[in-house]
Structures are given as structure tokens and as C-alpha cells.
Motif scaffolding. Structure first.
Motif, PDB file in Angstrom:
ATOM      1  N   GLY A  43     -34.186  14.714 -30.918  1.00  0.00           N
ATOM      2  CA  GLY A  43     -33.844  13.953 -29.722  1.00  0.00           C
ATOM      3  C   GLY A  43     -32.382  14.084 -29.337  1.00  0.00           C
ATOM      4  N   GLY A  44     -32.043  13.492 -28.205  1.00  0.00           N
ATOM      5  CA  GLY A  44     -30.671  13.544 -27.722  1.00  0.00           C
ATOM      6  C   GLY A  44     -30.582  13.131 -26.270  1.00  0.00           C
ATOM      7  N   GLU A  45     -29.392  13.230 -25.711  1.00  0.00           N
ATOM      8  CA  GLU A  45     -29.153  12.913 -24.303  1.00  0.00           C
ATOM      9  C   GLU A  45     -29.062  14.197 -23.495  1.00  0.00           C
ATOM     10  OE1 GLU A  45     -26.759   8.757 -23.984  1.00  0.00           O
ATOM     11  OE2 GLU A  45     -25.556  10.507 -24.567  1.00  0.00           O
ATOM     12  N   PHE A  46     -29.494  14.143 -22.251  1.00  0.00           N
ATOM     13  CA  PHE A  46     -29.330  15.285 -21.349  1.00  0.00           C
ATOM     14  C   PHE A  46     -29.488  14.816 -19.912  1.00  0.00           C
ATOM     15  CE2 PHE A  46     -33.832  15.039 -21.069  1.00  0.00           C
ATOM     16  CZ  PHE A  46     -34.321  15.928 -20.124  1.00  0.00           C
ATOM     17  N   TRP A  47     -29.115  15.694 -18.989  1.00  0.00           N
ATOM     18  CA  TRP A  47     -29.286  15.419 -17.569  1.00  0.00           C
ATOM     19  C   TRP A  47     -30.638  15.973 -17.132  1.00  0.00           C
ATOM     20  CZ3 TRP A  47     -26.245  12.327 -14.722  1.00  0.00           C
ATOM     21  CH2 TRP A  47     -24.969  12.042 -15.201  1.00  0.00           C
ATOM     22  N   LEU A  48     -31.564  15.079 -16.836  1.00  0.00           N
ATOM     23  CA  LEU A  48     -32.888  15.472 -16.358  1.00  0.00           C
ATOM     24  C   LEU A  48     -32.794  15.853 -14.886  1.00  0.00           C
ATOM     25  CD1 LEU A  48     -36.049  15.530 -16.576  1.00  0.00           C
ATOM     26  CD2 LEU A  48     -35.990  13.090 -15.976  1.00  0.00           C
ATOM     27  N   GLY A  49     -33.243  17.056 -14.553  1.00  0.00           N
ATOM     28  CA  GLY A  49     -33.195  17.503 -13.167  1.00  0.00           C
ATOM     29  C   GLY A  49     -32.320  18.729 -13.004  1.00  0.00           C
ATOM     30  N   ASP A  50     -32.244  19.216 -11.782  1.00  0.00           N
ATOM     31  CA  ASP A  50     -31.532  20.463 -11.486  1.00  0.00           C
ATOM     32  C   ASP A  50     -30.025  20.249 -11.572  1.00  0.00           C
ATOM     33  OD1 ASP A  50     -30.649  22.913 -10.622  1.00  0.00           O
ATOM     34  OD2 ASP A  50     -31.916  22.975  -8.832  1.00  0.00           O
ATOM     35  N   VAL A  51     -29.448  20.648 -12.690  1.00  0.00           N
ATOM     36  CA  VAL A  51     -28.016  20.450 -12.935  1.00  0.00           C
ATOM     37  C   VAL A  51     -27.168  21.528 -12.264  1.00  0.00           C
ATOM     38  CG1 VAL A  51     -28.367  19.203 -15.078  1.00  0.00           C
ATOM     39  CG2 VAL A  51     -28.228  21.696 -15.130  1.00  0.00           C
ATOM     40  N   GLY A  52     -27.796  22.642 -11.844  1.00  0.00           N
ATOM     41  CA  GLY A  52     -27.047  23.726 -11.241  1.00  0.00           C
ATOM     42  C   GLY A  52     -26.348  24.594 -12.269  1.00  0.00           C
ATOM     43  N   ASN A  53     -25.949  25.785 -11.836  1.00  0.00           N
ATOM     44  CA  ASN A  53     -25.281  26.712 -12.748  1.00  0.00           C
ATOM     45  C   ASN A  53     -23.791  26.385 -12.861  1.00  0.00           C
ATOM     46  OD1 ASN A  53     -24.062  27.763 -10.438  1.00  0.00           O
ATOM     47  ND2 ASN A  53     -25.487  29.481 -10.285  1.00  0.00           N
ATOM     48  N   GLU A  54     -23.051  27.236 -13.559  1.00  0.00           N
ATOM     49  CA  GLU A  54     -21.634  26.967 -13.789  1.00  0.00           C
ATOM     50  C   GLU A  54     -20.836  26.889 -12.497  1.00  0.00           C
ATOM     51  OE1 GLU A  54     -20.191  29.900 -16.473  1.00  0.00           O
ATOM     52  OE2 GLU A  54     -21.299  29.126 -18.207  1.00  0.00           O
ATOM     53  N   ALA A  55     -21.317  27.560 -11.459  1.00  0.00           N
ATOM     54  CA  ALA A  55     -20.633  27.527 -10.158  1.00  0.00           C
ATOM     55  C   ALA A  55     -21.069  26.338  -9.312  1.00  0.00           C
ATOM     56  CB  ALA A  55     -20.892  28.831  -9.408  1.00  0.00           C
ATOM     57  N   GLY A  56     -21.982  25.507  -9.852  1.00  0.00           N
ATOM     58  CA  GLY A  56     -22.445  24.345  -9.101  1.00  0.00           C
ATOM     59  C   GLY A  56     -23.572  24.635  -8.135  1.00  0.00           C
ATOM     60  N   VAL A  57     -24.123  25.840  -8.182  1.00  0.00           N
ATOM     61  CA  VAL A  57     -25.220  26.206  -7.287  1.00  0.00           C
ATOM     62  C   VAL A  57     -26.541  25.767  -7.911  1.00  0.00           C
ATOM     63  CG1 VAL A  57     -26.423  28.114  -6.147  1.00  0.00           C
ATOM     64  CG2 VAL A  57     -23.930  28.184  -6.427  1.00  0.00           C
ATOM     65  N   PRO A  58     -27.385  25.040  -7.173  1.00  0.00           N
ATOM     66  CA  PRO A  58     -28.656  24.602  -7.757  1.00  0.00           C
ATOM     67  C   PRO A  58     -29.516  25.788  -8.188  1.00  0.00           C
ATOM     68  CG  PRO A  58     -28.208  23.413  -5.724  1.00  0.00           C
ATOM     69  CD  PRO A  58     -27.197  24.521  -5.811  1.00  0.00           C
ATOM     70  N   PHE A  59     -30.230  25.627  -9.292  1.00  0.00           N
ATOM     71  CA  PHE A  59     -31.172  26.647  -9.716  1.00  0.00           C
ATOM     72  C   PHE A  59     -32.375  26.688  -8.773  1.00  0.00           C
ATOM     73  CE2 PHE A  59     -29.090  25.770 -13.851  1.00  0.00           C
ATOM     74  CZ  PHE A  59     -28.774  27.056 -14.218  1.00  0.00           C
ATOM     75  N   ASN A  60     -32.695  25.555  -8.164  1.00  0.00           N
ATOM     76  CA  ASN A  60     -33.893  25.414  -7.330  1.00  0.00           C
ATOM     77  C   ASN A  60     -33.475  24.835  -5.968  1.00  0.00           C
ATOM     78  OD1 ASN A  60     -36.934  23.411  -7.646  1.00  0.00           O
ATOM     79  ND2 ASN A  60     -36.534  25.203  -6.402  1.00  0.00           N
ATOM     80  N   PRO A  61     -32.828  25.645  -5.120  1.00  0.00           N
ATOM     81  CA  PRO A  61     -32.202  25.111  -3.900  1.00  0.00           C
ATOM     82  C   PRO A  61     -33.172  24.582  -2.850  1.00  0.00           C
ATOM     83  CG  PRO A  61     -32.113  27.506  -3.914  1.00  0.00           C
ATOM     84  CD  PRO A  61     -32.593  27.091  -5.272  1.00  0.00           C
ATOM     85  N   LEU A  62     -34.439  24.985  -2.872  1.00  0.00           N
ATOM     86  CA  LEU A  62     -35.372  24.577  -1.829  1.00  0.00           C
ATOM     87  C   LEU A  62     -36.094  23.266  -2.143  1.00  0.00           C
ATOM     88  CD1 LEU A  62     -37.024  27.994  -0.842  1.00  0.00           C
ATOM     89  CD2 LEU A  62     -35.002  26.870   0.119  1.00  0.00           C
ATOM     90  N   ASN A  63     -35.903  22.728  -3.327  1.00  0.00           N
ATOM     91  CA  ASN A  63     -36.637  21.535  -3.744  1.00  0.00           C
ATOM     92  C   ASN A  63     -35.664  20.383  -3.952  1.00  0.00           C
ATOM     93  OD1 ASN A  63     -38.348  19.662  -4.825  1.00  0.00           O
ATOM     94  ND2 ASN A  63     -39.114  20.928  -6.485  1.00  0.00           N
ATOM     95  N   GLU A  64     -35.887  19.277  -3.231  1.00  0.00           N
ATOM     96  CA  GLU A  64     -35.043  18.098  -3.397  1.00  0.00           C
ATOM     97  C   GLU A  64     -35.661  17.086  -4.356  1.00  0.00           C
ATOM     98  OE1 GLU A  64     -31.959  17.759  -2.276  1.00  0.00           O
ATOM     99  OE2 GLU A  64     -32.175  19.807  -1.532  1.00  0.00           O
ATOM    100  N   ASP A  65     -36.899  17.327  -4.801  1.00  0.00           N
ATOM    101  CA  ASP A  65     -37.572  16.367  -5.670  1.00  0.00           C
ATOM    102  C   ASP A  65     -37.010  16.336  -7.080  1.00  0.00           C
ATOM    103  OD1 ASP A  65     -39.245  15.532  -3.681  1.00  0.00           O
ATOM    104  OD2 ASP A  65     -40.927  16.814  -4.264  1.00  0.00           O
ATOM    105  N   ASN A  66     -36.130  17.287  -7.415  1.00  0.00           N
ATOM    106  CA  ASN A  66     -35.550  17.307  -8.760  1.00  0.00           C
ATOM    107  C   ASN A  66     -34.053  16.999  -8.737  1.00  0.00           C
ATOM    108  OD1 ASN A  66     -34.494  19.652  -7.675  1.00  0.00           O
ATOM    109  ND2 ASN A  66     -35.801  21.023  -8.880  1.00  0.00           N
ATOM    110  N   LYS A  67     -33.596  16.325  -7.690  1.00  0.00           N
ATOM    111  CA  LYS A  67     -32.182  15.995  -7.526  1.00  0.00           C
ATOM    112  C   LYS A  67     -32.067  14.548  -7.049  1.00  0.00           C
ATOM    113  CE  LYS A  67     -31.236  20.733  -5.975  1.00  0.00           C
ATOM    114  NZ  LYS A  67     -32.653  21.129  -5.909  1.00  0.00           N
TER     115      LYS A  67
END
Length: 313
Positions: A43-67
Motif C-alpha cells: 500500500g501507499g499514497e498516490f495521485w489517482l487520475g491523469d497526473v500528466g507527464n514531466e512537462a505537465g501534458v496530460p496522458f489522456n487529453p481528450l478525457n475530463e473524467d479522470n481529472k
């Protein structure tokens, strides 16, 4: 008639008869293999959802349901390293006396694509080691509850948070749940359906293809992610036990799971691994892709978890 379609036809015919219940030894083998195939996820802590890459670009830009992402904490759990196999799932339906419920004779028209019979033939679309596609959400959930009863362990479908945490190697900011974090597409299923050869050698590290094509690779055909989990990107999409809501604001911060349906999306549960549905445009094939599917949706696979914060002996 092609070899694959002929096998489907004869499987349908065989599915019309009442299947025999499994023996105690057959059930014991399923339980033993299930326990051996559990991977402990600390177990542990994490950010659930699209955290984006190192440049801050979302991995899944067309979906707002994970942000936006939400910080959550999970206890340890154990997860099946592969999707539940068709052979094990059919054995469960035989054991509880529901295999014959899913026939054309009983009004289950989808038996054309999901004949409830297991085969030892690797060429068959019903090969026992291919991933199960439950005829509905309830039977996927029932399978995990059946394991809980038989094994006397707290099995269930994974929560959405558990699924994503495990797919992301305990919450890492990665795009795909493969051995490398990238995808190398298998060439399988790329040609016309009449050219499909189930014995074609595996290539690449993932199978992403249209959900309209029922054929899939046996579970574990591709290398696992660093935690030892196979096919969390590709092969088939997977049920989780959460009711679907847009975003994550409704969730608690510790061991979150949506246990009540939303008014806006009543009757829909969360499905993850949209790469297993063939989705790939705009980042939908990444581990952040999610959608709500109705409870009678029939092409999803699944895997089970044990909700116990220490490894299973």
C-alpha cells in the motif's frame, strides 16, 4: 465456414446441453492456481487520475473524467497477476448452476459471441486460457465472491483506485502498464478476420484491437509490468467494483471506492484498461482511460483482489 467460425458454431451446439457441475478436485485446482497467481501490492499514497507527464501534458487529453487527480491512500492488497481465464469462469458458472442460463434457448442472444463452453484446443475462441468475458457485471463480481467463499479469503473485484495503483507500479506517472511503460503492438488480428490464425506467434508487448473482434491472446502472453501483473494494458477491458462518477471528487481519501451509484450515471460501473476495447486515440489506451458501462455489458474481462494488507501465504 472458417475454422474459427466453425468452432463457434459447434461450441454453441454443445452449450445448449446442461453442463455437468465440476468435481471437487477441479475446484481445488482453480483455488490452488488462484492463490499461486496472487501478486502482493504494498500500500501507499498516490495521485489517482491523469497526473500528466514531466512537462505537465496530460496522458489522456481528450478525457475530463479522470481529472483533476486526487491524493488517496491504499492499504496493501493482493491482485491476480492475470485476468480470470475463460476456463475458470465457466467452471464457476457450472458450479453455481448458471452456465445454462446463458444460452440462445434461454434468450441470451449474445451466446453467439459468448458460448458458455470451455475448450482445451488453443485454436478455439473458447480456449480455456483466454481471458473471460463475463456476460454481465454481476457474474464478474459473483466470481470473485465465489472465490471468497471457497478460499475463505476476502476476494472481490478491485476498486478503481486499486486497479490504477497496481497498473501504474504503485502510482508511478507512466502511460502504459507494460514491461517498459511503452507499447509495442502485437501484429496479431491486424488482417481480415478470415486470415486470423490463433497460432500466430506473439510479437510486441501488448494486444490492442477492436472490441468487435472476440478473439484474444491467452492470458499472460505478454511480459508483465514491473509488479508482475500481465495485460493491464490491452487484451480485454476490465470491470472494477466502483460505480461510475465523472472525476474523483466523490471519493474518500483512504481506501476509496464508490459504493453508491450516481444519479447522473445510475446503472454504470467503472471499466478500466480501455486499450482492451481497442481504444487508443487521445490517450484512451493509457492506464488513465476510464468509462462507465451498464451492468449488462458483456465484453469486459476482470481480475480479482484479496483485501488483506499482508501477503497471502
Amino acid at each position: 465456414m472458417t475454422p474459427v467460425s466453425a468452432l463457434c458454431f459447434f461450441a454453441l451446439l454443445a452449450g445448449c446441453s446442461s453442463p455437468e457441475p465440476p468435481s471437487d478436485n477441479e475446484i481445488a485446482e482453480v483455488l490452488d492456481s488462484t492463490k499461486r497467481n496472487l501478486v502482493f501490492v504494498e500500500g501507499g499514497e498516490f495521485w489517482l487520475g491523469d497526473v500528466g507527464n514531466e512537462a505537465g501534458v496530460p496522458f489522456n487529453p481528450l478525457n475530463e473524467d479522470n481529472k483533476p487527480p486526487k491524493r488517496v491512500e491504499l492499504d496493501g492488497f493482493s491482485m491476480l497477476k492475470t485476468e480470470v481465464t475463460w476456463g475458470d469462469f465457466v467452471m464457476f458458472l457450472r458450479d453455481v448452476g448458471r452456465a445454462e442460463d446463458y444460452t440462445i434457448d434461454n434468450g441470451f442472444t449474445r451466446a453467439v459471441s459468448l458460448p458458455i463452453i470451455s475448450s482445451d484446443d488453443p485454436v478455439s475462441p473458447n480456449y480455456k486460457y483466454k481471458p473471460a468475458r463475463s456476460p454481465n457485471f454481476q457474474e464478474a463480481e459473483n466470481y470473485c465472491l465465489w472465490l471468497a467463499e471457497k478460499a475463505e479469503l476476502p476476494f472481490s473485484l478491485p476498486s478503481e483506485a486499486q486497479w490504477e495503483y497496481a497498473a501504474r507500479n504503485r502510482g508511478q506517472a507512466i502511460a502504459f502498464a507494460t514491461d517498459t511503460g511503452e507499447v509495442e503492438l502485437d501484429k496479431y488480428l491486424r488482417g481480415p478476420s478470415y486470415q486470423i490464425d490463433p497460432m500466430q506467434p506473439v510479437s510486441g508487448n501488448v494486444l490492442i484491437h477492436s472490441l468487435l473482434v472476440v478473439e484474444r491472446r491467452p492470458v499472460g502472453s505478454y511480459p508483465p509490468n514491473p509488479l508482475g501483473l500481465h495485460d493491464m494494458t490491452g487484451n480485454v477491458a476490465e470491470w472494477t467494483r466502483d460505480w461510475f462518477y465523472p472525476g474523483f471528487a466523490h471519493l474518500s481519501t483512504r481506501n476509496p471506492v464508490a459504493t453508491q451509484p450516481s444519479r447522473q450515471h445510475a446503472g454504470k460501473r467503472v471499466v478500466r484498461d480501455l486499450a482492451g476495447r481497442g481504444n487508443h486515440i487521445g490517450g484512451y489506451a493509457t492506464v488513465y482511460g476510464r468509462m462507465g458501462r451498464s451492468l449488462d455489458s458483456y465484453f469486459q474481462g476482470f481480475r480479482c483482489v484479496v483485501n488483506q494488507p499482508e501477503p497471502i501465504n
